[in-house]
Scaffold this motif. Structure first.
Motif, PDB file in Angstrom:
ATOM      1  N   ASP A 156      29.527  43.731  35.846  1.00 54.86           N
ATOM      2  CA  ASP A 156      30.873  44.416  35.305  1.00 54.86           C
ATOM      3  C   ASP A 156      30.859  44.547  33.789  1.00 54.86           C
ATOM      4  OD1 ASP A 156      33.209  43.841  37.173  1.00 54.86           O
ATOM      5  OD2 ASP A 156      33.121  41.598  36.704  1.00 54.86           O
ATOM      6  N   ALA A 193      38.438  43.955  35.557  1.00 54.85           N
ATOM      7  CA  ALA A 193      37.245  42.612  36.301  1.00 54.85           C
ATOM      8  C   ALA A 193      37.431  41.555  36.824  1.00 54.85           C
ATOM      9  CB  ALA A 193      35.928  43.295  35.273  1.00 54.85           C
ATOM     10  N   GLU A 246      29.498  47.898  33.394  1.00 59.49           N
ATOM     11  CA  GLU A 246      30.584  48.912  33.349  1.00 59.49           C
ATOM     12  C   GLU A 246      30.852  48.851  31.893  1.00 59.49           C
ATOM     13  OE1 GLU A 246      32.015  51.106  35.093  1.00 59.49           O
ATOM     14  OE2 GLU A 246      29.890  50.369  36.913  1.00 59.49           O
TER      15      GLU A 246
END
Length: 247
Positions: free
Chosen positions: A36, A3, A39
């Protein structure tokens, strides 16, 4: 996972160490960082592990990204951009450890409040300056912080701009450990080791019981215990305990 504003260390199978890493904004919580973190949460919901959250460069997180916040309007607030990710982090199956070095302000503090454990370095400073910027600490502080430290101190922080040092945060149990900065990462892994030594299913179920509404108890406790009473780990761990007592 790679990321742009996070560094992820997944070298140990029982934990994920995520470092907020955006030095230009002192690790401010930006829309990119929120994406991010979603995720990360998706990964941990599918494969439950302990999550350690820290910040790079001697700062945990300086707050939400002010440049972004200035441009946000009513619909952005109603979308709950930060509150949504912090709620998702709080609800992760396995415990979350916030590893606070340096500043944890505004949204950075609210991210730490969403964790199950907070440990700090001696240089940590925790506060919520949102009202000085014309907004509220609306991503969890107005209720999580009250639950964690009580209403009088929470009002000092939220309404009068008080910033807690590491020792002050330890005194009110907002953090549970304080270490020199160079020892903080090892201390975080030590805490994760203690959690990892427990039965993972028992940890997951116990965390869910802690966060269940009062009205759900005791029925939910009995149902959870019924599941654990049938688990292989319960029999294996109790047998090992009794065998040790015989020696």
């Amino acid at each position: 996972m790679t990321a742009s504003v996070l560094r992820v260390d997944a070298t140990r199978p029982d934990r994920l160490h995520v470092t907020l890493d955006h030095p230009q904004t002192r690790n401010a919580i930006s829309a990119a960082m929120v994406a991010d973190l979603h995720e990360i949460c998706l990964s941990l919901e599918r494969d439950p592990r302990i999550l350690l959250l820290s910040g790079a460069g001697g700062v945990f997180a300086s707050g939400a990204d002010i440049a972004e916040l200035r441009e946000r309007r009513r619909d952005d607030a109603l979308a709950g951009i930060n509150s949504g990710i912090f709620q998702r982090i709080a609800a992760l199956p396995m415990p979350v450890i916030a590893v606070i070095d340096g500043w944890a302000l505004g949204g950075g503090a609210e991210l730490a409040y969403a964790a199950d454990f907070r440990i700090a370095s001696t240089s940590a400073k925790i506060g919520n300056p949102e009202t000085s910027l014309g907004i509220a600490a609306a991503a969890g502080a107005t209720w999580r912080l009250v639950e964690l430290v009580g209403e009088p101190l929470a009002k000092e922080i939220l309404l009068a701009g008080r910033v807690l040092t590491a020792e002050q945060a330890l005194a009110v149990r907002l953090v549970t450990e304080v270490h020199p900065p160079e020892a903080l990462s090892a201390a975080a892994d030590d805490l994760a080791d203690r959690i990892a030594a427990q039965d993972p299913l028992a940890v997951r179920i116990t965390k869910s019981l802690i966060h269940a509404p009062r009205s759900a108890h005791p029925a939910i406790d009995n149902a959870a215990q019924a599941v654990l009473f049938e688990s292989e780990q319960k029999f294996a761990r109790m047998t090992a305990f009794l065998d040790r007592k015989k020696k």
